[in-house]
Design an enzyme around this catalytic site. Structure first.
Site, PDB file in Angstrom:
ATOM      1  N   GLY A 154      -7.066   2.063 -10.423  1.00 25.22           N
ATOM      2  CA  GLY A 154      -6.420   1.725  -8.958  1.00 25.22           C
ATOM      3  C   GLY A 154      -7.763   2.305  -8.305  1.00 25.22           C
ATOM      4  O   GLY A 154      -8.509   3.275  -8.660  1.00 25.22           O
ATOM      5  N   CYS A 155      -7.602   2.263  -6.821  1.00 28.85           N
ATOM      6  CA  CYS A 155      -8.649   2.901  -6.033  1.00 28.85           C
ATOM      7  C   CYS A 155      -8.514   4.307  -5.629  1.00 28.85           C
ATOM      8  O   CYS A 155      -9.372   4.805  -5.884  1.00 28.85           O
ATOM      9  CB  CYS A 155      -8.386   2.056  -4.533  1.00 28.85           C
ATOM     10  SG  CYS A 155      -6.494   2.029  -4.006  1.00 28.85           S
ATOM     11  N   TYR A 156      -7.092   4.744  -5.463  1.00 31.64           N
ATOM     12  CA  TYR A 156      -7.077   6.191  -5.338  1.00 31.64           C
ATOM     13  C   TYR A 156      -7.550   6.974  -6.679  1.00 31.64           C
ATOM     14  O   TYR A 156      -8.266   8.096  -6.598  1.00 31.64           O
ATOM     15  CB  TYR A 156      -5.656   6.785  -4.881  1.00 31.64           C
ATOM     16  CG  TYR A 156      -5.210   6.195  -3.619  1.00 31.64           C
ATOM     17  CD1 TYR A 156      -6.047   6.727  -2.520  1.00 31.64           C
ATOM     18  CD2 TYR A 156      -4.092   5.494  -3.347  1.00 31.64           C
ATOM     19  CE1 TYR A 156      -5.649   6.497  -1.266  1.00 31.64           C
ATOM     20  CE2 TYR A 156      -3.682   5.125  -2.101  1.00 31.64           C
ATOM     21  CZ  TYR A 156      -4.348   5.819  -0.928  1.00 31.64           C
ATOM     22  OH  TYR A 156      -4.062   5.286   0.310  1.00 31.64           O
TER      23      TYR A 156
END
EC number: 1.2.1.38
Length: 326
Positions: A154-156
């Site tokens: 995921g991005c985070y």
């Protein structure tokens, strides 16, 4: 030249990975696909994204015949689809012998017990899940090269883990505190009131309950306190992380730990200088900045990435390049 099918190409991430693969002379696009129920089926990609007018491909519905054509013609499939959709598609294509690069969260946890709580479904593909590797490109290259089921982070988690993994040996039992802000493209392309022009504002969301928290904790090997925020800008993530290091830790230790990225061309590390989102938007790069207090042993590290690039599409592209060894 490897042939890649892209499913979910109408979304921000799907369109971005399409652009990257189209520009890669070692890859060719087998086809662009959307759901059979999508209002975008049959449209040229450039109708949705005029900046991609140089990509003369249309969005095909993913019917059964299309799936079989992918199996016959493609070497790999990229899934830029919803978690529950990727769950089944990833397993189906993997079992047909294709390499799968999944941008959803459907294969990021190895523990099936995590999925009902965080994703709302029971994971029924334990055999595929056991073969999945976590595609954090700078840290798991050997596994990415050898596996045919790659779960793109995921991005985070990408922003947070890139900042935290080098210093893992110096962490105490105190939970790292991660405050991260993402642009509105992180919420997807579909219209939503809270991301509309007149409504969007800097605000926390998913407090003490965001599914990226256990993803970060699992890969770090330590619990974290993670609070995401929606920012009133289009793209990019800035994560500011506060951690307390062991009493014997020194500034030199921290500098030596981050030297792990000296040979990582996409990672820039600076001491006592902090990144900004504008410097990484539309790039595959991650910029890190850190400062250490030798009296309290607190370390503050900031991590900036483009959520659609390093946080999704360009990291998937990295994984493709690692897997196919070029």
């Amino acid at each position: 030249m490897k042939s890649i099918a892209i499913i979910g190409a109408s979304g921000y991430t799907g369109a971005q990975i399409t652009s990257l693969i189209n520009a890669d002379e070692n890859l060719m696009i087998q086809g662009l696909y959307v759901s059979e129920n999508s209002l975008d089926k049959g449209k040229p990609l450039s109708d949705l994204y005029p900046s991609y007018s140089h990509i003369s491909l249309s969005l095909s519905p993913l019917c059964d015949d299309a799936k079989m054509l992918i199996v016959e013609q493609a070497d790999a499939v990229v899934l830029a689809t919803d978690h529950a959709v990727s769950l089944h598609l990833a397993a189906w294509f993997y079992q047909k012998g294709l390499t799968v690069f999944d941008l959803s969260g459907a294969y990021r946890f190895s523990d099936v017990e995590q999925y009902p709580k965080w994703y709302g479904f029971n994971h029924e593909y334990q055999d595929v899940l056991s073969d999945a590797v976590y595609g954090l490109a700078e840290w798991n290259s050997e596994q990415i090269a050898s596996s045919k089921m790659i779960a793109v982070p995921g991005c985070y988690p990408t922003a947070s883990l890139t900042a935290l993994k080098p210093i893992g040996m110096f962490l105490t039992d105190a939970f790292p505190v991660i405050n991260a802000v993402s642009g509105v493209t992180g919420a997807g392309r579909k219209a939503q009131l809270h991301t509309s022009f007149c409504e969007v504002s800097l605000t926390p969301y998913g407090v003490l309950g965001h599914r990226h928290q256990p993803e970060i904790a699992t890969q770090l090997g330590q619990e974290v306190i993670f609070t995401p925020h929606l920012g009133n800008f289009k793209r990019g993530i800035l994560a500011t992380i506060t951690v307390q290091l062991k009493p014997e830790s020194t500034e030199a230790d921290v500098a030596a730990a981050y030297a792990v990225y000296d040979d990582a061309p996409l990672i820039t590390v600076k001491q006592n200088q902090f990144p900004k989102v504008d410097d990484v938007v539309n790039t595959p790069n991650c910029h890190l900045g850190w400062k250490f207090d030798p009296e309290t042993h607190y370390l503050v590290v900031a991590s900036a990435i483009d959520n659609l690039m390093k946080g999704a599409a360009s990291q998937a592209h990295q994984c493709i390049r690692i897997h196919f060894n070029y």
